[in-house]
Design a protein around this motif. Structure first.
Motif, PDB file in Angstrom:
ATOM      1  N   GLU A 119      23.038  17.554   3.172  1.00  0.00           N
ATOM      2  CA  GLU A 119      23.513  18.876   3.592  1.00  0.00           C
ATOM      3  C   GLU A 119      22.822  19.332   4.871  1.00  0.00           C
ATOM      4  O   GLU A 119      22.367  20.469   4.994  1.00  0.00           O
ATOM      5  CB  GLU A 119      23.284  19.902   2.463  1.00  0.00           C
ATOM      6  N   CYS A 120      22.736  18.429   5.826  1.00  0.00           N
ATOM      7  CA  CYS A 120      22.075  18.761   7.077  1.00  0.00           C
ATOM      8  C   CYS A 120      23.012  19.573   7.964  1.00  0.00           C
ATOM      9  O   CYS A 120      24.201  19.280   8.035  1.00  0.00           O
ATOM     10  CB  CYS A 120      21.720  17.489   7.859  1.00  0.00           C
ATOM     11  N   PRO A 121      22.469  20.568   8.670  1.00  0.00           N
ATOM     12  CA  PRO A 121      23.269  21.227   9.690  1.00  0.00           C
ATOM     13  C   PRO A 121      23.592  20.210  10.780  1.00  0.00           C
ATOM     14  O   PRO A 121      22.725  19.432  11.182  1.00  0.00           O
ATOM     15  CB  PRO A 121      22.354  22.323  10.213  1.00  0.00           C
ATOM     16  N   VAL A 122      24.858  20.136  11.222  1.00  0.00           N
ATOM     17  CA  VAL A 122      25.268  19.113  12.181  1.00  0.00           C
ATOM     18  C   VAL A 122      25.596  19.757  13.516  1.00  0.00           C
ATOM     19  O   VAL A 122      26.296  20.756  13.579  1.00  0.00           O
ATOM     20  CB  VAL A 122      26.496  18.336  11.651  1.00  0.00           C
ATOM     21  N   GLU A 123      25.067  19.170  14.568  1.00  0.00           N
ATOM     22  CA  GLU A 123      25.409  19.629  15.922  1.00  0.00           C
ATOM     23  C   GLU A 123      26.865  19.316  16.193  1.00  0.00           C
ATOM     24  O   GLU A 123      27.364  18.274  15.782  1.00  0.00           O
ATOM     25  CB  GLU A 123      24.561  18.862  16.949  1.00  0.00           C
ATOM     26  N   GLN A 124      27.501  20.161  16.949  1.00  0.00           N
ATOM     27  CA  GLN A 124      28.881  19.887  17.341  1.00  0.00           C
ATOM     28  C   GLN A 124      28.933  18.632  18.194  1.00  0.00           C
ATOM     29  O   GLN A 124      28.092  18.415  19.050  1.00  0.00           O
ATOM     30  CB  GLN A 124      29.442  21.077  18.141  1.00  0.00           C
ATOM     31  N   GLY A 125      29.911  17.800  17.931  1.00  0.00           N
ATOM     32  CA  GLY A 125      30.163  16.676  18.820  1.00  0.00           C
ATOM     33  C   GLY A 125      29.248  15.490  18.626  1.00  0.00           C
ATOM     34  O   GLY A 125      29.304  14.542  19.393  1.00  0.00           O
ATOM     35  N   GLN A 126      28.427  15.526  17.599  1.00  0.00           N
ATOM     36  CA  GLN A 126      27.489  14.418  17.439  1.00  0.00           C
ATOM     37  C   GLN A 126      28.204  13.105  17.132  1.00  0.00           C
ATOM     38  O   GLN A 126      27.767  12.047  17.544  1.00  0.00           O
ATOM     39  CB  GLN A 126      26.492  14.742  16.325  1.00  0.00           C
ATOM     40  N   TYR A 127      29.311  13.209  16.399  1.00  0.00           N
ATOM     41  CA  TYR A 127      29.970  11.969  15.991  1.00  0.00           C
ATOM     42  C   TYR A 127      31.216  11.682  16.827  1.00  0.00           C
ATOM     43  O   TYR A 127      32.092  10.957  16.405  1.00  0.00           O
ATOM     44  CB  TYR A 127      30.335  12.051  14.509  1.00  0.00           C
ATOM     45  N   ASN A 128      31.284  12.268  18.015  1.00  0.00           N
ATOM     46  CA  ASN A 128      32.486  12.058  18.800  1.00  0.00           C
ATOM     47  C   ASN A 128      32.443  10.806  19.656  1.00  0.00           C
ATOM     48  O   ASN A 128      33.409  10.457  20.297  1.00  0.00           O
ATOM     49  CB  ASN A 128      32.753  13.275  19.707  1.00  0.00           C
ATOM     50  N   LEU A 187      24.760  10.300   5.275  1.00  0.00           N
ATOM     51  CA  LEU A 187      23.513  10.978   4.940  1.00  0.00           C
ATOM     52  C   LEU A 187      23.547  12.466   5.294  1.00  0.00           C
ATOM     53  O   LEU A 187      22.976  13.289   4.586  1.00  0.00           O
ATOM     54  CB  LEU A 187      22.323  10.307   5.631  1.00  0.00           C
ATOM     55  N   ASP A 188      24.213  12.809   6.405  1.00  0.00           N
ATOM     56  CA  ASP A 188      24.223  14.231   6.780  1.00  0.00           C
ATOM     57  C   ASP A 188      24.915  15.068   5.709  1.00  0.00           C
ATOM     58  O   ASP A 188      24.509  16.195   5.429  1.00  0.00           O
ATOM     59  CB  ASP A 188      24.847  14.451   8.157  1.00  0.00           C
ATOM     60  N   GLU A 189      25.929  14.489   5.067  1.00  0.00           N
ATOM     61  CA  GLU A 189      26.604  15.226   3.992  1.00  0.00           C
ATOM     62  C   GLU A 189      25.752  15.236   2.729  1.00  0.00           C
ATOM     63  O   GLU A 189      25.579  16.267   2.084  1.00  0.00           O
ATOM     64  CB  GLU A 189      27.970  14.606   3.689  1.00  0.00           C
ATOM     65  N   SER A 199       0.855  -1.171   0.000  1.00  0.00           N
ATOM     66  CA  SER A 199       0.000   0.000   0.000  1.00  0.00           C
ATOM     67  C   SER A 199       0.894   1.224   0.000  1.00  0.00           C
ATOM     68  O   SER A 199       2.024   1.182   0.445  1.00  0.00           O
ATOM     69  CB  SER A 199      -0.869   0.004   1.247  1.00  0.00           C
ATOM     70  N   LEU A 200       0.363   2.288  -0.522  1.00  0.00           N
ATOM     71  CA  LEU A 200       1.215   3.460  -0.660  1.00  0.00           C
ATOM     72  C   LEU A 200       1.045   4.467   0.469  1.00  0.00           C
ATOM     73  O   LEU A 200       1.887   5.310   0.691  1.00  0.00           O
ATOM     74  CB  LEU A 200       0.904   4.163  -1.977  1.00  0.00           C
ATOM     75  N   SER A 201      -0.040   4.384   1.213  1.00  0.00           N
ATOM     76  CA  SER A 201      -0.336   5.522   2.068  1.00  0.00           C
ATOM     77  C   SER A 201       0.177   5.423   3.498  1.00  0.00           C
ATOM     78  O   SER A 201       0.536   6.413   4.092  1.00  0.00           O
ATOM     79  CB  SER A 201      -1.834   5.788   2.065  1.00  0.00           C
ATOM     80  N   ILE A 202       0.226   4.222   4.053  1.00  0.00           N
ATOM     81  CA  ILE A 202       0.709   4.096   5.429  1.00  0.00           C
ATOM     82  C   ILE A 202       1.816   3.057   5.448  1.00  0.00           C
ATOM     83  O   ILE A 202       1.657   1.963   4.928  1.00  0.00           O
ATOM     84  CB  ILE A 202      -0.420   3.691   6.391  1.00  0.00           C
ATOM     85  N   ILE A 203       2.954   3.410   6.015  1.00  0.00           N
ATOM     86  CA  ILE A 203       4.063   2.461   6.042  1.00  0.00           C
ATOM     87  C   ILE A 203       4.707   2.434   7.420  1.00  0.00           C
ATOM     88  O   ILE A 203       4.501   3.327   8.232  1.00  0.00           O
ATOM     89  CB  ILE A 203       5.158   2.806   5.003  1.00  0.00           C
ATOM     90  N   GLN A 204       5.472   1.395   7.661  1.00  0.00           N
ATOM     91  CA  GLN A 204       6.306   1.326   8.848  1.00  0.00           C
ATOM     92  C   GLN A 204       7.620   1.996   8.511  1.00  0.00           C
ATOM     93  O   GLN A 204       8.168   1.767   7.442  1.00  0.00           O
ATOM     94  CB  GLN A 204       6.575  -0.141   9.215  1.00  0.00           C
ATOM     95  N   ALA A 205       8.093   2.859   9.399  1.00  0.00           N
ATOM     96  CA  ALA A 205       9.337   3.554   9.091  1.00  0.00           C
ATOM     97  C   ALA A 205      10.187   3.725  10.336  1.00  0.00           C
ATOM     98  O   ALA A 205       9.677   3.745  11.463  1.00  0.00           O
ATOM     99  CB  ALA A 205       9.042   4.921   8.475  1.00  0.00           C
ATOM    100  N   LEU A 206      11.477   3.833  10.103  1.00  0.00           N
ATOM    101  CA  LEU A 206      12.410   4.129  11.176  1.00  0.00           C
ATOM    102  C   LEU A 206      12.605   5.641  11.209  1.00  0.00           C
ATOM    103  O   LEU A 206      12.963   6.246  10.204  1.00  0.00           O
ATOM    104  CB  LEU A 206      13.755   3.453  10.894  1.00  0.00           C
ATOM    105  N   LEU A 207      12.328   6.236  12.372  1.00  0.00           N
ATOM    106  CA  LEU A 207      12.579   7.673  12.501  1.00  0.00           C
ATOM    107  C   LEU A 207      13.959   7.841  13.081  1.00  0.00           C
ATOM    108  O   LEU A 207      14.320   7.173  14.052  1.00  0.00           O
ATOM    109  CB  LEU A 207      11.537   8.316  13.423  1.00  0.00           C
ATOM    110  N   THR A 208      14.712   8.742  12.490  1.00  0.00           N
ATOM    111  CA  THR A 208      16.068   8.942  12.975  1.00  0.00           C
ATOM    112  C   THR A 208      16.486  10.388  12.802  1.00  0.00           C
ATOM    113  O   THR A 208      15.999  11.071  11.905  1.00  0.00           O
ATOM    114  CB  THR A 208      17.058   8.014  12.225  1.00  0.00           C
ATOM    115  N   ASN A 209      17.360  10.841  13.704  1.00  0.00           N
ATOM    116  CA  ASN A 209      17.950  12.158  13.499  1.00  0.00           C
ATOM    117  C   ASN A 209      19.084  12.033  12.516  1.00  0.00           C
ATOM    118  O   ASN A 209      19.842  11.062  12.547  1.00  0.00           O
ATOM    119  CB  ASN A 209      18.497  12.697  14.825  1.00  0.00           C
ATOM    120  N   ILE A 210      19.171  13.023  11.641  1.00  0.00           N
ATOM    121  CA  ILE A 210      20.352  13.133  10.792  1.00  0.00           C
ATOM    122  C   ILE A 210      20.794  14.569  10.957  1.00  0.00           C
ATOM    123  O   ILE A 210      20.029  15.485  10.626  1.00  0.00           O
ATOM    124  CB  ILE A 210      20.043  12.812   9.322  1.00  0.00           C
TER     125      ILE A 210
END
Lengths: 161, 665
Positions: free
Chosen positions: B591-600, B586-588, B531-542
């Motif tokens: 072109e998402c603005p990235v919080e400092q220290g997210q990948y530390n 994905l962040d690159e 079906s096209l209208s409702i799907i299961q999805a993973l929500l994530t911050n990028i």
């Protein structure tokens, strides 16, 4: 939906209504027939890889509406939104778009005769499609044909044949 | 009901009948004597004639009528079904289909040149040794009156209440110039005496001068027969007028005639309705729904109302334990309701598959290849939106399979294969998706040829080519303008198409994969969402933003160390269980603005995403969780943004964009 007519007809008894708003230090108007509602600024979600004039999308009562920055289109620098920033939700053809403007002034009812069609070299802003000028109050108002403007900068597809 | 609604019904019903005729003609071709099948085709042709007639689509009515005549002949044993006749019938259906398309597109029939076909139909009838239908026989003193039940009822009723019914046959002089105008005056004169309940040919045909010199009518009147006849004689250019008063016995005969064969000029005496010029494309958007599915929906909605009331009560009583229980219950009902609504939108693939046997028959004739089409799983249900879109890509794949895949019978014998080529069409459910496979046992795709062509077109370099897997090589076929066919045929091989197939399927949220072995065959696997209208999805911050990734395209979620990332051909890759797959930040990309220290933190959360058989590792930020999301369109102005397929509104009113994995790698 029928394309709202922004052309100026010859009948001298015709009146038209325009939503008048301010961007930078100039006044602009759009035909009220394509304006659906006025909204305050709200959280905007950026859409990656979208045209630069489209700032992002908002959730307007469950519908996703793309927002267009009138500052970008009128070639002003972007500024932070203020308390007076407004979104004019427009609807024409199959499109529903919000226009971000600095300030909303009034809805102006005006006789078609009072609309001046064009001035030579009227504008150095070549992104917009001007349908006329109103020169009545302290400051002239530039009337913008929004659908034609957005066609011109390829935000929307060419209409008609 | 407005004319428009009639039109929609008409279009839908006609499509069904055309489909049905097609299907049964194919059966008939294999079993020419099967009376059950002949009856089925006859019934469909008859209904089609009826509904087209009532909508006043003349050409369709004529065609359907012609088919009906032939089939009626076959039914009664006067006519033998030969391959020639089947071909003509097929041609008729094709024309009916194109007429229907005209009506859909323009609101009228545009196809005009059917005279040859109609005369071929006539010729078929001519070879039936006569005696079947004596429609235009002027000399016989009485043409058979064929009334429908309604007309007959009117006549009976009139006779019961003291009126008389006259059968009047008028013959015009051969010198008569404007036959329809003359007929009009006759009709007017008759109407002064009473009511015309029946005419042969139909009023419409008479108006259009579609009659020879004579026509007959049945008039209900209280006037004496002689007066009526004299009145008609007073009109000029009349040759003869015959009149008979109908008796009960006549009516019984008429009834008997109707019962034995059912061709009637239904609605013949109906006046024209308003013009239909304003009706243009109103393609049927409706679906027919199994009543059980609707009942189920209704039940769920009632339950929903009950639970809503319960929650209202709890709010007043502030019973938190009951609240939790009710919310759980509410959750259950809404998810059931969602399932039920989805099911209502589901239609079996049969709707699409039914078109294929006919197409394969024609292709196999034109190409001189013997082909067996095996359809499995036509009952598999899928969303209506997808049904409407999937037909063309499938036709394309089937054509390709027949044109490029299957060899000629001689070649097949040389290769030790059975002379009849097989094309299998399989559909089945697999988790949240529907899989459709198009498999042929033909010559397969020559991966070397594909590679050479890819290098020729600068899609890859010969160095790169060596490291490509078979799956990646076959993906080149989907590039625009790619064709290895040496011979361009009418069917396929112009180098357009496969890219369109892929684009179409991806626009439906699906994927296509190819497996092929030289001389063994090729298999296309299409995977589509249910079906096209409702799907299961993973929500994530990028970065600082929130995105949704459809669960259907996620294979696994891993934490990887930055040391695991290697460089190959200037691109980042990782080793995923022995397989080198691209690593995409994905962040690159977004072109998402990235919080400092997210990948530390040392580890990078990575989603292993699959696009058909192909995998890629996508770096994401903090995972939020798995949610059921409602897909909303971004609107027409953003339709060119391909990297997101839509948006969803989160619980707090914010928007999360849904990534289109197909467009990321």
């Amino acid at each position: 939906m029928e394309r709202a007519m922004q052309n100026i007809s010859g009948d001298s008894y015709d009146t038209q209504q325009f939503v008048v708003f301010q961007v930078g230090n100039e006044l602009y108007g759009i035909n009220i027939l394509i304006a659906e509602s006025i909204e305050r600024i709200q959280p905007i979600t950026r859409v990656p890889k979208s045209p630069s004039e489209i700032i992002g999308v908002i959730n307007l009562r469950g519908d996703i509406i793309p927002l267009i920055s009138m500052r970008k289109i009128l070639e002003y620098d972007e500024e932070d939104y203020t308390d007076s920033t407004r979104i004019i939700i427009t609807e024409f053809d199959d499109y529903r778009l919000g226009l971000i403007v600095d300030r909303l002034l009034e809805v102006l009812t005006i006789s078609t005769n009072d609309i001046q069609l064009s001035i030579d070299d009227m504008s150095d802003k070549d992104k917009i499609y001007i349908s006329g000028i109103i020169n009545m109050g302290d400051q002239p108002i530039t009337l913008i044909d929004i659908p034609k403007t957005l066609e011109k900068i390829n935000i929307i597809d060419k209409q008609g044949v | 009901m407005s004319n428009n609604q009639y039109l929609e019904l008409f279009l839908e019903e006609s499509q069904e009948h055309i489909q049905n005729i097609n299907r049964n003609l194919l059966l008939l071709e294999q079993h020419p004597g099967d009376s059950e099948v002949i009856n089925e085709v006859f019934r469909s042709a008859h209904t089609l004639k009826g509904i087209a007639g009532s909508m006043e689509y003349k050409t369709m009515t004529q065609l359907a009528h012609g088919m009906e005549n032939i089939l009626d002949g076959a039914r009664s044993g006067n006519l033998k079904i030969t391959p020639d006749i089947i071909d003509i019938l097929f041609e008729c259906v094709d024309n009916l289909e194109s007429l229907l398309k005209d009506i859909m597109d323009y609101g009228e029939e545009r196809h005009n040149d059917l005279s040859t076909l109609l005369s071929e139909l006539e010729a078929c009838m001519g070879s039936t040794a006569g005696g079947h239908e004596e429609r235009v026989s002027i000399k016989t003193d009485r043409q058979p009156v064929v009334m429908d039940q309604y007309q007959e009822h009117v006549v009976r009723e009139a006779m019961r209440t003291g009126f008389k019914a006259y059968y009047i046959q008028v013959k015009l002089r051969e010198t008569c110039l404007m036959k329809s105008a003359r007929a009009y005056i006759i009709f007017k004169t008759l109407e002064e005496h009473g009511e015309i309940v029946y005419s042969q040919p139909s009023v419409q045909d008479i108006e259009d001068e579609k009659f020879d010199l004579s026509f007959s009518v049945i008039v209900i009147s209280k006037t004496e027969k002689e007066r009526i006849i004299n009145d008609i004689y007073s009109i000029s250019e009349i040759d003869t007028v015959d009149g008979v008063e109908l008796t009960d016995k006549d009516l019984q005969e008429i009834q008997a005639r109707r019962d034995e064969s059912k061709p009637t000029d239904k609605g013949a005496a109906k006046a024209q309705t308003s013009s239909r010029n304003d009706i243009t494309r109103t393609a049927a958007k409706s679906i027919r729904v199994d009543i059980d599915k609707l009942d189920n929906l209704m039940n769920l909605v009632s339950e929903l109302i009950i639970i809503k009331n319960r929650i209202q009560d709890i709010r007043y009583n502030e019973n938190s334990e009951g609240l939790e229980e009710s919310i759980e219950y509410l959750g259950r009902i809404t998810s059931n309701l969602h399932d039920a609504v989805m099911k209502v939108r589901m239609i079996p693939l049969q709707m699409v598959f039914d078109r294929f046997p006919r197409i394969v028959r024609d292709l196999s004739r034109n190409s001189g290849k013997e082909i067996m089409l095996n359809i499995v799983g036509a009952e598999t249900e899928i969303d209506r939106t997808i049904i409407d879109e999937i037909g063309d890509p499938l036709i394309h794949l089937i054509r390709n399979a027949i044109d490029h895949g299957i060899e000629s019978p001689q070649q097949r014998r040389l290769l030790g294969k059975p002379p009849i080529g097989n094309v299998d069409l399989k559909a089945y459910h697999d988790g949240d998706s529907v899989v459709i496979e198009v498999i042929d046992d033909g010559r397969g795709i020559d991966s070397e040829k594909v590679l050479n062509r890819a290098i020729e077109l600068n899609l890859t370099t010969s160095e790169e080519a060596e490291s490509l897997g078979a799956q990646e090589v076959f993906q080149f076929i989907f590039q625009p303008g790619f064709s290895t066919a040496e011979k361009i045929t009418d069917i396929s091989g112009r180098g357009v198409g496969m890219d369109v197939v892929k684009t179409k399927i991806e626009s439906l949220g699906g994927t296509v994969d190819i497996e092929s072995q030289k001389d063994k065959g090729t298999k296309f696997t299409i995977r589509l969402p249910l079906s096209l209208s409702i799907i299961q999805a993973l929500l994530t911050n990028i970065g600082e933003e929130t995105y949704a990734i459809p669960i259907g395209s996620i294979k696994e979620i891993l934490d990887i160390s930055p040391d695991d990332i290697k460089i190959l051909h200037n691109k980042e890759i990782i080793d995923y269980r022995g397989l080198l797959i691209p690593f995409i930040r994905l962040d690159e990309l977004l072109e998402c603005p990235v919080e400092q220290g997210q990948y530390n933190s040392g580890y990078i959360t990575t989603v292993i995403a699959s696009k058909g058989e192909r995998l890629a590792a996508l770096s994401v930020g903090n995972l939020i969780g798995q949610y059921e999301i409602v897909i909303k369109s971004l609107g027409k102005a953003l339709s060119n943004v391909k990297i997101v397929s839509g948006a969803t509104i989160l619980g707090d009113g914010h928007i999360a964009l849904i990534l289109d994995i197909n467009r990321i790698f």
